[in-house]
Design a protein around this motif. Structure first.
Motif, PDB file in Angstrom:
ATOM      1  N   PRO B 176       0.822  -1.208   0.000  1.00 22.95           N
ATOM      2  CA  PRO B 176       0.000   0.000   0.000  1.00 22.95           C
ATOM      3  C   PRO B 176       0.856   1.258   0.000  1.00 22.95           C
ATOM      4  O   PRO B 176       1.826   1.367   0.751  1.00 22.95           O
ATOM      5  N   ALA B 177       0.478   2.208  -0.842  1.00 20.89           N
ATOM      6  CA  ALA B 177       1.208   3.469  -0.941  1.00 20.89           C
ATOM      7  C   ALA B 177       0.391   4.554  -0.266  1.00 20.89           C
ATOM      8  O   ALA B 177      -0.741   4.821  -0.670  1.00 20.89           O
ATOM      9  N   ALA B 179       1.159   7.645  -0.225  1.00 18.77           N
ATOM     10  CA  ALA B 179       1.447   8.920  -0.882  1.00 18.77           C
ATOM     11  C   ALA B 179       1.266   8.688  -2.381  1.00 18.77           C
ATOM     12  O   ALA B 179       1.321   7.550  -2.842  1.00 18.77           O
ATOM     13  N   PRO B 180       1.028   9.742  -3.146  1.00 17.02           N
ATOM     14  CA  PRO B 180       0.880   9.552  -4.596  1.00 17.02           C
ATOM     15  C   PRO B 180       2.149   8.945  -5.184  1.00 17.02           C
ATOM     16  O   PRO B 180       3.258   9.340  -4.840  1.00 17.02           O
ATOM     17  N   GLN B 181       1.965   7.980  -6.071  1.00 16.76           N
ATOM     18  CA  GLN B 181       3.112   7.312  -6.677  1.00 16.76           C
ATOM     19  C   GLN B 181       3.449   7.959  -8.008  1.00 16.76           C
ATOM     20  O   GLN B 181       2.683   8.750  -8.564  1.00 16.76           O
ATOM     21  N   GLU B 182       4.600   7.548  -8.514  1.00 16.84           N
ATOM     22  CA  GLU B 182       5.074   8.102  -9.779  1.00 16.84           C
ATOM     23  C   GLU B 182       4.106   7.723 -10.899  1.00 16.84           C
ATOM     24  O   GLU B 182       3.635   6.586 -10.979  1.00 16.84           O
ATOM     25  N   GLU B 183       3.799   8.683 -11.752  1.00 14.70           N
ATOM     26  CA  GLU B 183       2.905   8.391 -12.877  1.00 14.70           C
ATOM     27  C   GLU B 183       3.621   7.493 -13.878  1.00 14.70           C
ATOM     28  O   GLU B 183       4.830   7.597 -14.083  1.00 14.70           O
ATOM     29  N   LEU B 184       2.849   6.603 -14.472  1.00 16.65           N
ATOM     30  CA  LEU B 184       3.407   5.681 -15.466  1.00 16.65           C
ATOM     31  C   LEU B 184       2.649   5.853 -16.774  1.00 16.65           C
ATOM     32  O   LEU B 184       1.435   6.020 -16.779  1.00 16.65           O
ATOM     33  N   ALA B 185       3.380   5.799 -17.864  1.00 18.81           N
ATOM     34  CA  ALA B 185       2.753   5.827 -19.183  1.00 18.81           C
ATOM     35  C   ALA B 185       3.351   4.699 -19.988  1.00 18.81           C
ATOM     36  O   ALA B 185       4.558   4.453 -19.933  1.00 18.81           O
ATOM     37  N   HIS B 186       2.513   3.985 -20.718  1.00 18.26           N
ATOM     38  CA  HIS B 186       2.993   2.858 -21.508  1.00 18.26           C
ATOM     39  C   HIS B 186       3.752   3.355 -22.728  1.00 18.26           C
ATOM     40  O   HIS B 186       3.347   4.325 -23.361  1.00 18.26           O
ATOM     41  N   THR B 187       4.849   2.692 -23.045  1.00 14.87           N
ATOM     42  CA  THR B 187       5.611   3.041 -24.252  1.00 14.87           C
ATOM     43  C   THR B 187       5.087   2.177 -25.380  1.00 14.87           C
ATOM     44  O   THR B 187       5.236   0.956 -25.358  1.00 14.87           O
ATOM     45  N   PHE B 188       4.461   2.823 -26.341  1.00 18.80           N
ATOM     46  CA  PHE B 188       3.845   2.078 -27.434  1.00 18.80           C
ATOM     47  C   PHE B 188       4.885   1.733 -28.492  1.00 18.80           C
ATOM     48  O   PHE B 188       5.873   2.437 -28.668  1.00 18.80           O
ATOM     49  N   LYS B 189       4.608   0.607 -29.217  1.00 20.19           N
ATOM     50  CA  LYS B 189       5.511   0.226 -30.312  1.00 20.19           C
ATOM     51  C   LYS B 189       5.380   1.276 -31.402  1.00 20.19           C
ATOM     52  O   LYS B 189       4.331   1.888 -31.576  1.00 20.19           O
TER      53      LYS B 189
END
Lengths: 465, 290
Positions: B176-177, B179-189
């Protein structure tokens, strides 16, 4: 007789406080050890009864004080004021209480410096460490206490260490935070460990320390002692702490049970500088019991929806790779005055959405949607993102873990699948030669048929000739 | 603000006719180092606050004073003699309190050797306000003393990373976090490369060159067709063939197989019948022509 509107509003607000209800029930078991007079805390009991709680009083060795009977909890909340009790009946043993807490029993522990070893060991389960009473464990606050009584610290709640990151203190109300000091006569302090499920509410005043209430033998100075770190000193010495389990059962620890006594309930006291204060003990008791008994800080996920943004906002069971997906979640909080769930009073701004398949592929902030919130009677957050180009079973996961608030966990499963055979682009620019060849074949066939059917009599006649 | 408020009370503690309160005399704070370059010595005087101090490596800070009853001047053993290293950012969880040893005469001393820093100080931000707390529970009561000493800075080389606090981000993923966690963005092909329009049109041109050749030679071949010789059945058959080609073209562009098949089967049947009739008529014509 028609009353003016401000008077009606005042009456309504008074009634709402009087009839404030817990979201989980109103049956309270109070366990008092011998030596603690029930009458010394009459104002506290009356304040609970005025808020709609039904109190049952038992002693620690009472075998009839069953917390769970036939698999059902008999009480919704427990106030345990037996700090020096060395033995308990099996029904009220620490193991029974722990079992009941796992079943949803919210508990408020009221403590004193005469803490028994059994209780000291029990509280280690909540990651709270209390000093051994033989070394002196009374909280002494020479710089903020009652006049000529350093063992009765005055704590100003505005200095609460709780939750600078949250928009509001989820336990102490704004009026308590800005009000007078809280007196903690004969308090025991503790060191709160690093478990994230526990958090401090009030720490000792600056310059406080833990020792005996008199005599140099228990002092933290004294001849020969030098250089060592003093762990229980100042704000690091916890006086009031809380613990919320993963199932949102709440447990509170108050270092001084006498802080809820009639003597300091709403009394005028003088500090060591001679300044007179009106104590905020009554307001503090109301705020703390409201939190522990699940009146305040109770959140709930009302609904979570998701839909595709491409092709007209349609809720789908599965999405295609690279499809634009939108998600929204509606959250409410419990209102003790109305007994219903209402939109969030102070909506947080740090909610996050995860799109997860084993590990999160996308983690994006959820944005407050004011238009949808007002329409639905809840606080709505939404987010949109592009579905990853990996097919599989994904989950929309919203988790909100913040000390003092109900832990929110919402998970919705969906699938991301590749494009079907007829969903790819129909024509591509690189295939023009093939299209030309295909059309050529058709045109050539038609021309050939026309020519063959139209082969004239002239040739036949010429041949005959 | 707390420093100035506390300083306002201090002159009283050093006055000859002070109320019953704790005080200090012969207070001295000194810094020493092996090379002697940063050696300094200060006398504690409430009217002259100490300058900010920085402790480098191999530096020793020594604080010594005598705790007295400010009214009588007699030495006192206090119940509390603490030094508070208060984090300057206001993060109370990083505050460190250490005890100061006091002898029976009231003489107290505290030594801080940067070569052997207490573990609690190593894991701090390194900047703190140093305050001395003295209090006594003896009777008659003596007013406690909170003496702000100085602002102290530890050299960054002495420090280690801050310890993780309870509501910092979890050390392991999946926990459980709080605090806000680091944003993630998917790397598309990367999108597949497609053939350019110009090359495609070039290919189209090459594909259609036989037609150019045919149109060029059409005058030489001059097929001997006689459109007027087309009978009505042959014309109908020809039209049905054209309709079939158009249906196939429409299916290719936008229809599904289940939409094509009924129309195709129907039209194919009609074409077959018309073809049989047309061929029979042509056969008869040819036989008559013979």
């Amino acid at each position: 007789m028609r009353l003016p509107i401000p008077t009606l509003a005042l009456i309504a607000s008074i009634l709402s406080v009087v009839t404030a209800k817990s979201s989980t029930g109103d049956r309270v078991l109070v366990v008092l050890e011998s030596g603690i007079e029930k009458g010394d805390y009459s104002k506290f009991w009356k304040s609970l009864e005025a808020r709609g709680y039904s109190l049952t009083f038992k002693s620690p060795k009472d075998d009839t004080a069953e917390l769970i009977k036939y698999g059902e909890r008999k009480y919704d909340h427990l106030i345990m004021y037996a700090p020096g009790q060395k033995t308990f009946s099996p029904a009220l043993s620490p193991q029974s209480i722990l079992h009941a807490q796992l079943d949803g029993l919210n508990t408020l522990y009221l403590l004193s410096p005469s803490l028994s070893p059994l209780n000291r060991d029990t509280f280690r389960e909540y990651d709270l460490e209390f000093t051994d009473s033989s070394a002196g464990n009374t909280l002494i606050s020479p710089f903020s206490s009652l006049a000529s009584d350093p063992s009765s610290p005055l704590i100003f709640p505005a200095h609460s260490p709780l939750l600078s990151s949250s928009p509001a203190n989820p336990v102490l109300s704004p009026s308590t935070l800005s009000g007078g000091p809280i007196v903690f006569p004969e308090a025991i302090s503790h060191f709160a460990g690093e478990t994230p499920y526990g958090f401090p509410i009030l720490g000792a005043p600056r310059g406080s320390y833990v020792g005996g209430s008199g005599g140099n033998s228990n002092s933290t100075a004294g001849e020969g002692r030098k250089g060592g770190e003093v762990v229980l000193a100042g704000k690091m010495a916890g006086v009031v702490s809380a613990f919320q389990t993963r199932d949102n059962v709440r447990i509170g620890f108050v270092g001084s049970g006498k802080a809820l006594s009639d003597k300091v309930w709403e009394a005028s006291v003088e500090d060591q500088e001679g300044v007179t204060h009106r104590t905020a003990n009554a307001a503090f008791a109301q705020d703390l019991t409201s939190w522990v008994f699940q009146e305040t800080g109770v959140l709930r996920v009302e609904c979570a929806t998701h839909w595709s943004k491409t092709g007209g906002e349609v809720e789908k069971a599965e999405y295609r790779k690279n499809e634009e997906v939108a998600y929204s979640v509606s959250i409410t909080q419990y209102s003790p005055s109305s007994g219903t769930y209402i939109p969030l009073v102070t909506p947080p701004s740090d909610l996050q959405l995860e799109f997860t398949m084993l590990d999160p592929f996308v983690r994006t902030p959820l944005i407050l949607n004011s238009t949808a919130s007002s329409a639905q009677g809840s606080t709505t957050y939404s987010a949109s993102f592009r579905a990853p180009d990996r097919h599989g079973v994904f989950k929309f996961v919203v988790e909100y873990w913040r000390p003092g608030y109900t832990y929110l966990r919402s998970s919705t499963t969906t699938a991301v699948v590749p494009l079907r055979h007829d969903e790819h682009k129909r024509f591509i620019t690189g295939a023009y030669p093939f299209y030309g060849a295909t059309v050529s074949v058709s045109v050539a066939f038609v021309l050939f048929c026309g020519m063959w059917l139209g082969m004239g009599e002239e040739r036949g006649r010429k041949k005959a000739e | 603000m707390r420093l100035s408020a506390a300083l306002a009370f201090l002159p009283l503690l050093f006055a000859r006719e002070a109320p019953a309160s704790l005080g200090i005399k012969q207070g001295k704070l000194s810094l020493s180092s092996p090379d002697g370059l940063s050696d300094a010595s200060y006398t504690l005087d409430p009217l002259q606050p100490l300058p900010p101090l920085t402790l480098a490596e191999q530096t020793t800070l020594k604080l010594s004073f005598t705790v007295i009853d400010a009214s009588t001047g007699a030495g006192v053993i206090p119940d509390q003699a603490h030094l508070l290293f208060e984090d300057t950012t206001g993060d109370e969880s990083r505050d460190v309190t250490v005890s100061v040893g006091v002898k029976s005469s009231g003489r107290a001393s505290f030594t801080l050797n940067t070569a052997k820093l207490p573990a609690a100080l190593i894991h701090t931000r390194g900047t703190s306000n140093l305050t001395l707390f003295l209090s006594s529970l003896a009777s008659p009561p003596l007013r406690p003393l909170a003496y702000p000493l100085t602002a102290l800075t530890l050299s960054p080389s002495l420090l280690k990373p801050l310890n993780r606090r309870r509501h910092d981000l979890p050390p392991r993923a999946g926990e459980p976090a709080f605090a806000p966690q680091e944003e993630l963005a998917h790397t598309f092909k990367k999108e597949e490369k497609s053939v350019g329009v110009i090359i495609s049109l070039l290919g189209l041109g090459i594909t259609l060159t036989p037609w150019v050749v045919l149109l060029g030679l059409i005058s030489s071949i001059r097929p001997q067709t006689n459109p007027s010789a087309l009978s009505s059945t042959s014309s109908l058959f020809f039209i049905s063939l054209i309709a079939l080609e158009i249906l196939i073209g429409v299916y290719w562009v936008g229809l599904k197989l289940y939409q094509l098949l009924p129309a195709f089967i129907g039209l194919a049947g009609v074409s077959a019948y018309l073809g049989k009739v047309a061929m029979s008529g042509l056969r008869e014509k040819r036989l008559k022509g013979q």
